[in-house]
Design a protein around this motif. Structure first.
Motif, PDB file in Angstrom:
ATOM      1  N   CYS A  40       0.840  -1.213   0.000  1.00 17.89           N
ATOM      2  CA  CYS A  40       0.000   0.000   0.000  1.00 17.89           C
ATOM      3  C   CYS A  40       0.874   1.261   0.000  1.00 17.89           C
ATOM      4  O   CYS A  40       0.697   2.148   0.811  1.00 17.89           O
ATOM      5  N   PHE A  41       1.831   1.295  -0.937  1.00 18.99           N
ATOM      6  CA  PHE A  41       2.666   2.485  -1.172  1.00 18.99           C
ATOM      7  C   PHE A  41       3.569   2.824   0.009  1.00 18.99           C
ATOM      8  O   PHE A  41       3.974   3.959   0.183  1.00 18.99           O
ATOM      9  N   LYS A  42       3.905   1.804   0.799  1.00 19.09           N
ATOM     10  CA  LYS A  42       4.737   2.047   1.968  1.00 19.09           C
ATOM     11  C   LYS A  42       6.200   1.700   1.732  1.00 19.09           C
ATOM     12  O   LYS A  42       7.080   2.311   2.314  1.00 19.09           O
ATOM     13  N   SER A  53       9.992   0.894  -0.161  1.00 22.20           N
ATOM     14  CA  SER A  53      10.937   1.721  -0.910  1.00 22.20           C
ATOM     15  C   SER A  53      10.659   1.713  -2.405  1.00 22.20           C
ATOM     16  O   SER A  53      11.080   2.603  -3.127  1.00 22.20           O
ATOM     17  N   ASN A  54       9.945   0.689  -2.893  1.00 23.97           N
ATOM     18  CA  ASN A  54       9.678   0.629  -4.334  1.00 23.97           C
ATOM     19  C   ASN A  54       8.498   1.506  -4.769  1.00 23.97           C
ATOM     20  O   ASN A  54       8.221   1.633  -5.954  1.00 23.97           O
ATOM     21  N   ALA A  55       7.809   2.126  -3.804  1.00 23.68           N
ATOM     22  CA  ALA A  55       6.657   2.987  -4.140  1.00 23.68           C
ATOM     23  C   ALA A  55       7.159   4.346  -4.600  1.00 23.68           C
ATOM     24  O   ALA A  55       7.016   5.358  -3.909  1.00 23.68           O
ATOM     25  N   ASP A  56       7.751   4.375  -5.776  1.00 26.91           N
ATOM     26  CA  ASP A  56       8.347   5.606  -6.286  1.00 26.91           C
ATOM     27  C   ASP A  56       7.324   6.481  -7.012  1.00 26.91           C
ATOM     28  O   ASP A  56       6.130   6.170  -7.037  1.00 26.91           O
ATOM     29  N   ALA A  57       7.803   7.579  -7.592  1.00 25.35           N
ATOM     30  CA  ALA A  57       6.905   8.529  -8.255  1.00 25.35           C
ATOM     31  C   ALA A  57       6.124   7.853  -9.383  1.00 25.35           C
ATOM     32  O   ALA A  57       4.926   8.106  -9.564  1.00 25.35           O
ATOM     33  N   HIS A 115       3.218   5.856  -8.022  1.00 21.46           N
ATOM     34  CA  HIS A 115       2.114   6.753  -7.622  1.00 21.46           C
ATOM     35  C   HIS A 115       1.372   7.291  -8.852  1.00 21.46           C
ATOM     36  O   HIS A 115       0.156   7.390  -8.859  1.00 21.46           O
ATOM     37  N   ARG A 116       2.135   7.630  -9.914  1.00 23.34           N
ATOM     38  CA  ARG A 116       1.480   8.220 -11.099  1.00 23.34           C
ATOM     39  C   ARG A 116       0.611   7.190 -11.826  1.00 23.34           C
ATOM     40  O   ARG A 116      -0.485   7.502 -12.277  1.00 23.34           O
ATOM     41  N   ALA A 160      -0.754   4.618 -10.415  1.00 25.92           N
ATOM     42  CA  ALA A 160      -1.897   4.413  -9.511  1.00 25.92           C
ATOM     43  C   ALA A 160      -2.932   5.517  -9.721  1.00 25.92           C
ATOM     44  O   ALA A 160      -4.141   5.250  -9.793  1.00 25.92           O
ATOM     45  N   THR A 186      17.421  -0.949   4.937  1.00 23.34           N
ATOM     46  CA  THR A 186      18.519  -0.526   4.075  1.00 23.34           C
ATOM     47  C   THR A 186      19.828  -1.243   4.410  1.00 23.34           C
ATOM     48  O   THR A 186      20.790  -1.141   3.667  1.00 23.34           O
ATOM     49  N   ARG A 190      14.471  -6.383  -0.555  1.00 23.22           N
ATOM     50  CA  ARG A 190      13.947  -6.130   0.788  1.00 23.22           C
ATOM     51  C   ARG A 190      12.968  -7.197   1.275  1.00 23.22           C
ATOM     52  O   ARG A 190      12.516  -7.150   2.412  1.00 23.22           O
TER      53      ARG A 190
END
Lengths: 323, 323
Positions: B161-163, B165-169, B172-173, B175, B274, B292
């Motif tokens: 749910c966009f939490k 590290s792979n939830a990049d710009a 989001h776009r 989505a 990390t 990860r």
């Protein structure tokens, strides 16, 4: 009577002011802090004298929000509250000093009481930070990594990391813009959603142990009392993120968390799905908030608080007792 | 030797095929199912005969993904695996039938073994659904609400749910685009992240009870054994979302979940921040995955599984024992 103004008018008003005091609400969260510090940094970039005032101590975990943003001491000629729905929410000290002389309020709560001379409200926005993002664009200030960090924090914290119904396309697009402009989104999400102390894990286990169900499983009630807090060793910031838990249980329409305050009384958090209006339920007990997340305080024992909130739920959603 | 191809070449290849069988991985998740059904619907819109095959039963909660997408029976002339890093992951039955004759693989795992004749991999993508989104755009098919629902599901489930590290710009776009095109994002997030059965709550409580710490608190290990599952009454889909819990604890570098399988052996999930590469740790025990989040299976008792994974952690991150 407050004058309702647009983001353009709010930007023009801020553009004209010189010494600006920004106000956050008490029990500060990621949105009130993120919005205020983003606006503070943007207005400082325009050469203005600006600082943020919060009636409570800012929790340590939010320190990354104001890193590098100067907080000078000065006599303001313009006072602006951000993400503050009601003057009372400034906390007694700040309200005493600035109540009745707030020039502008920038907010996203539909329940805003209109206490400021001018009010710029957009309840369609998931976070006040989204309105601030627009105002900063109108001020023609570059979105620096510092500003992007603050705005991303406001959006992610007020949308439960993009999980809630308010995480719409606009919220995702502004978040994407913030990531492009340098918001360290992984750190922000980890700090706000992904780090739990061992004390918090222990407190969560005890709270899950005591979960109670009412209304044929449609209402779930979780209690955090003082003895649980003491036994687990949990600190104030270990409490965040607990209120959504009861509503996550299958079949639950209304999730309630009763948290005992230092004075023994109970702070109540209510979370609802599509079946019910949390804000209407809490209003019955003198509280308020959003459609899906609201709160109130009830004086008395656990039994009294529990009875009061269950009564309010039944009054707010008559069909909860019949399905 | 597999030929590495671009999304454009993959789209051209699918454009030329007529009867296409799409393959999902076993233990199907939101991304393999969302990606496959999105592509299935898009290719059907081009008039092709297409269906999705998965070696396991698709969990009930994912039923909304294939609602309204026809699944005809036919002899394929083109076989395409989506989000499948290794032919073994198709499951024994599907691997026996289609192994060695897979024409195309569309994937986002850097560990893809190159088992297909043609491989279109982009490990920068958080979800295979993001590559599928691009291929569908290249095929010039409209993103319908059905396709948007599938793609949004792939992205939100693979990014926690966009939490993560792979939830990049870009995540989001895409989505945001899916939301604009009619993805019911609130329902999708609720189904995948926000509904827990009472049995799950009970299982979670028991699992938290048994959390163990090693390496000065840098490694946290949680166990889900058969007796806990039986006692709580938890079902297969109550297990999802447990592996991230240990790593969420403050100070933890490596979060491990040991889950006892029906045959008594342990399936191990590893999550890292990390500080460490989960995939490298699991590779030491014959498993794999992402940087990860990775997994492996260890035969033997709990004591053996625990000793094996702790040894792998120490081998993978020597400084974990010294800080």
């Amino acid at each position: 009577m407050s004058k309702i103004i647009t983001a353009e008018q709010a930007a023009a008003m801020l553009q004209k002011a010189d010494r600006i005091l920004l106000l956050a609400h008490q029990y500060p969260d990621g949105d009130t802090l993120g919005s205020n510090f983003a606006l503070c940094s943007a207005l400082q970039a325009l050469g203005k004298t600006v600082r943020v005032l919060c009636g409570d101590t800012i929790p340590e975990r939010y320190a990354y929000l104001y890193e590098g943003i100067e907080q000078p001491d000065f006599e303001p000629d313009f006072v602006c509250a951000v993400d503050v729905a009601d003057e009372k929410l400034l906390g007694p000290a700040v309200q005493t000093q600035y109540g009745g002389r707030i020039d502008l309020c920038i907010d996203h709560h539909s329940t805003n009481t209109g206490y400021a001379a001018n009010t710029c409200v957009d309840a369609r926005c998931a976070a006040a930070a989204m309105i601030v993002h627009r105002i900063i664009s109108l001020l023609d200030v570059d979105i620096t990594p510092t500003i992007a960090t603050c705005i991303f924090t406001g959006i992610t914290t007020d949308t439960g990391c993009f999980k809630y119904s308010n995480a719409d396309a606009t919220a995702h697009r502004i978040a994407a813009d913030c990531i492009d402009k340098g918001a360290p989104y992984e750190m922000i999400n980890r700090v706000n959603f992904d780090v739990k102390s061992r004390a918090r894990i222990e407190l969560e286990r005890m709270a899950l142990d005591g979960m109670r169900f009412y209304h044929d499983g449609r209402t779930a009630l979780m209690t955090i009392n003082r003895s649980m807090v003491e036994k687990s060793g949990a600190k104030e910031n270990d409490m965040e993120g607990l209120p959504p838990i009861p509503r996550q249980i299958e079949g639950v329409w209304v999730g309630i968390t009763l948290r005992q305050k230092e004075d023994g009384n109970y702070k109540i958090s209510v979370r609802t799905g599509t079946h019910a209006d949390a804000s209407a339920i809490c209003a019955l007990l003198g509280g308020g908030g959003h459609n899906r997340a609201a709160g109130c305080v009830v004086e008395g024992s656990w039994e009294e608080a529990q009875a009061a909130i269950l009564r309010a739920v039944e009054q707010g959603i008559p069909r909860i007792t019949t399905g």
